[in-house]
Design a protein around this motif. Structure first.
Motif, PDB file in Angstrom:
ATOM      1  N   ALA A  12      53.372   8.028  35.292  1.00  0.00           N
ATOM      2  CA  ALA A  12      53.754   8.663  36.552  1.00  0.00           C
ATOM      3  C   ALA A  12      52.635   9.545  37.077  1.00  0.00           C
ATOM      4  O   ALA A  12      51.902  10.171  36.300  1.00  0.00           O
ATOM      5  N   GLU A  13      52.536   9.606  38.396  1.00  0.00           N
ATOM      6  CA  GLU A  13      51.581  10.497  39.043  1.00  0.00           C
ATOM      7  C   GLU A  13      52.065  10.810  40.451  1.00  0.00           C
ATOM      8  O   GLU A  13      52.758   9.988  41.072  1.00  0.00           O
ATOM      9  N   PRO A  14      51.725  11.980  40.986  1.00  0.00           N
ATOM     10  CA  PRO A  14      52.068  12.257  42.384  1.00  0.00           C
ATOM     11  C   PRO A  14      51.313  11.317  43.305  1.00  0.00           C
ATOM     12  O   PRO A  14      50.151  10.969  43.055  1.00  0.00           O
ATOM     13  N   VAL A  15      51.956  10.885  44.369  1.00  0.00           N
ATOM     14  CA  VAL A  15      51.271  10.064  45.364  1.00  0.00           C
ATOM     15  C   VAL A  15      50.290  10.948  46.123  1.00  0.00           C
ATOM     16  O   VAL A  15      50.668  12.014  46.614  1.00  0.00           O
ATOM     17  N   PRO A  16      49.010  10.563  46.217  1.00  0.00           N
ATOM     18  CA  PRO A  16      48.036  11.379  46.955  1.00  0.00           C
ATOM     19  C   PRO A  16      48.481  11.616  48.389  1.00  0.00           C
ATOM     20  O   PRO A  16      49.118  10.756  49.009  1.00  0.00           O
ATOM     21  N   ALA A  17      48.154  12.789  48.914  1.00  0.00           N
ATOM     22  CA  ALA A  17      48.591  13.168  50.261  1.00  0.00           C
ATOM     23  C   ALA A  17      48.213  12.130  51.306  1.00  0.00           C
ATOM     24  O   ALA A  17      48.971  11.875  52.249  1.00  0.00           O
ATOM     25  N   ALA A  18      47.045  11.505  51.135  1.00  0.00           N
ATOM     26  CA  ALA A  18      46.578  10.531  52.119  1.00  0.00           C
ATOM     27  C   ALA A  18      47.433   9.270  52.158  1.00  0.00           C
ATOM     28  O   ALA A  18      47.385   8.510  53.132  1.00  0.00           O
ATOM     29  N   GLU A  19      48.232   9.015  51.111  1.00  0.00           N
ATOM     30  CA  GLU A  19      49.044   7.800  51.044  1.00  0.00           C
ATOM     31  C   GLU A  19      50.518   8.036  51.342  1.00  0.00           C
ATOM     32  O   GLU A  19      51.287   7.087  51.484  1.00  0.00           O
TER      33      GLU A  19
ATOM     34  N   HIS B 181      58.249  18.045  33.455  1.00  0.00           N
ATOM     35  CA  HIS B 181      57.805  17.250  32.314  1.00  0.00           C
ATOM     36  C   HIS B 181      56.665  16.312  32.709  1.00  0.00           C
ATOM     37  O   HIS B 181      55.659  16.207  31.999  1.00  0.00           O
ATOM     38  N   LEU B 182      56.834  15.608  33.832  1.00  0.00           N
ATOM     39  CA  LEU B 182      55.834  14.615  34.235  1.00  0.00           C
ATOM     40  C   LEU B 182      54.490  15.256  34.562  1.00  0.00           C
ATOM     41  O   LEU B 182      53.448  14.603  34.441  1.00  0.00           O
ATOM     42  N   LYS B 183      54.513  16.493  34.978  1.00  0.00           N
ATOM     43  CA  LYS B 183      53.248  17.166  35.291  1.00  0.00           C
ATOM     44  C   LYS B 183      52.403  17.407  34.045  1.00  0.00           C
ATOM     45  O   LYS B 183      51.181  17.552  34.138  1.00  0.00           O
ATOM     46  N   THR B 184      53.041  17.439  32.879  1.00  0.00           N
ATOM     47  CA  THR B 184      52.302  17.647  31.631  1.00  0.00           C
ATOM     48  C   THR B 184      52.228  16.390  30.766  1.00  0.00           C
ATOM     49  O   THR B 184      51.322  16.251  29.956  1.00  0.00           O
ATOM     50  N   GLU B 185      53.184  15.468  30.946  1.00  0.00           N
ATOM     51  CA  GLU B 185      53.206  14.222  30.173  1.00  0.00           C
ATOM     52  C   GLU B 185      53.615  13.089  31.100  1.00  0.00           C
ATOM     53  O   GLU B 185      54.793  12.920  31.408  1.00  0.00           O
ATOM     54  N   PRO B 186      52.630  12.296  31.596  1.00  0.00           N
ATOM     55  CA  PRO B 186      52.946  11.260  32.586  1.00  0.00           C
ATOM     56  C   PRO B 186      53.627  10.025  32.009  1.00  0.00           C
ATOM     57  O   PRO B 186      54.170   9.221  32.771  1.00  0.00           O
ATOM     58  N   ARG B 187      53.600   9.847  30.699  1.00  0.00           N
ATOM     59  CA  ARG B 187      54.272   8.693  30.115  1.00  0.00           C
ATOM     60  C   ARG B 187      55.783   8.863  30.257  1.00  0.00           C
ATOM     61  O   ARG B 187      56.337   9.912  29.933  1.00  0.00           O
ATOM     62  N   CYS B 188      56.439   7.824  30.746  1.00  0.00           N
ATOM     63  CA  CYS B 188      57.869   7.927  31.014  1.00  0.00           C
ATOM     64  C   CYS B 188      58.493   6.542  30.964  1.00  0.00           C
ATOM     65  O   CYS B 188      57.804   5.536  30.763  1.00  0.00           O
ATOM     66  N   ALA B 189      59.802   6.491  31.171  1.00  0.00           N
ATOM     67  CA  ALA B 189      60.518   5.221  31.205  1.00  0.00           C
ATOM     68  C   ALA B 189      61.626   5.298  32.240  1.00  0.00           C
ATOM     69  O   ALA B 189      62.202   6.362  32.479  1.00  0.00           O
ATOM     70  N   LEU B 190      61.913   4.163  32.856  1.00  0.00           N
ATOM     71  CA  LEU B 190      63.025   4.014  33.793  1.00  0.00           C
ATOM     72  C   LEU B 190      63.943   2.921  33.277  1.00  0.00           C
ATOM     73  O   LEU B 190      63.475   1.839  32.919  1.00  0.00           O
TER      74      LEU B 190
END
Length: 243
Positions: A93-100, A61-70
């Motif tokens: 939401a977004e994946p953390v870049p590999a460099a980080e 889901h997050l890969k297509t719609e980054p808006r989310c809630a916790l």
């Protein structure tokens, strides 16, 4: 409600070892909401880190719609679950870049040390949720909406503690292990163990012994290393009076 609702919301979030993640995906009949259990760790600036499997529904889901809630919650005051304090954090939401990843994964593992068994599996990746706003419910019919500026900790305090964190952890763990043990057992109701401080932020710190992690909240936000020192001294004194 508290006079510092942003601080109260952050305390609830940072103390939670698990939370409910709400996502959504488009389907033939429109958006379909979805909720799942996740295990967040919060950076000093309140960014939420999540270790997610590519195989999970919420990751897709997050890969297509980054808006989310916790949503995280505390304990209810009695039998009525509605008396439990809780906070719903909305964000992107977004994946953390590999460099980080090398810098941030240890922070997540410090909050969830048991996950070292699977954290490096190929289908698991680190994600982050940048806070946008929050809804704090302090109990039954006690709600406060928080804009981003009221929710996030002071940026100068975040920067100051980030610069001082390594020195704080080294000093406290090497020279004040007895104080940490007293705090863990006398104040946080934890069993005896080799307790160490593994993370610190403007709202509190995390103590760990093996796979067990306990959160020590500050009585008020701190802005620098001196504030951490004073809060720890106060906590150690209180802990020793309870033993």
């Amino acid at each position: 409600m508290t006079e510092q609702p942003g601080f109260e919301a952050r305390q609830l979030l940072r103390a939670s070892s698990s939370a409910t993640l709400a996502t959504a995906t488009a389907g033939p009949d429109g958006a379909q909401p979805f909720a799942s259990l996740v295990t967040p760790a919060f950076l000093p600036d309140l960014t939420a880190l999540l270790l997610l499997s590519d195989l999970s529904e919420h990751t897709r889901h997050l890969k297509t719609e980054p808006r989310c809630a916790l949503m995280a919650q505390g304990a209810p005051d009695g039998a009525n679950p509605q008396t439990a304090p809780r906070v719903t954090l909305t964000g992107l939401a977004e994946p953390v870049p590999a460099a980080e990843v090398a810098a941030l994964k240890p922070r997540w593992l410090a909050r969830h040390p048991y996950a070292a068994l699977y954290a490096d599996f190929g289908d698991f990746h680190l994600w982050r949720v940048t806070p946008v706003a929050a809804l704090l419910v302090g109990g039954f019919a006690r709600a406060t909406r928080l804009r981003q500026e009221a929710l996030l900790p002071d940026a100068a305090a975040v920067a100051a503690l980030a610069a001082a964190e390594a020195g704080i952890l080294g000093h406290v763990n090497e020279d004040h292990a007895d104080a940490l043990a007293a705090i863990a057992t006398g104040l946080l109701a934890q069993p005896a163990g080799d307790w160490r401080m593994v993370a610190v932020d403007p709202d509190g710190c995390d103590l760990a012994s093996g796979d067990r992690v306990a959160r020590l909240p500050w009585p008020a936000p701190v802005t620098d290393a001196d504030g951490v020192r004073m809060a720890l001294v106060q906590a150690a004194r209180e802990a020793r009076t309870r033993k």
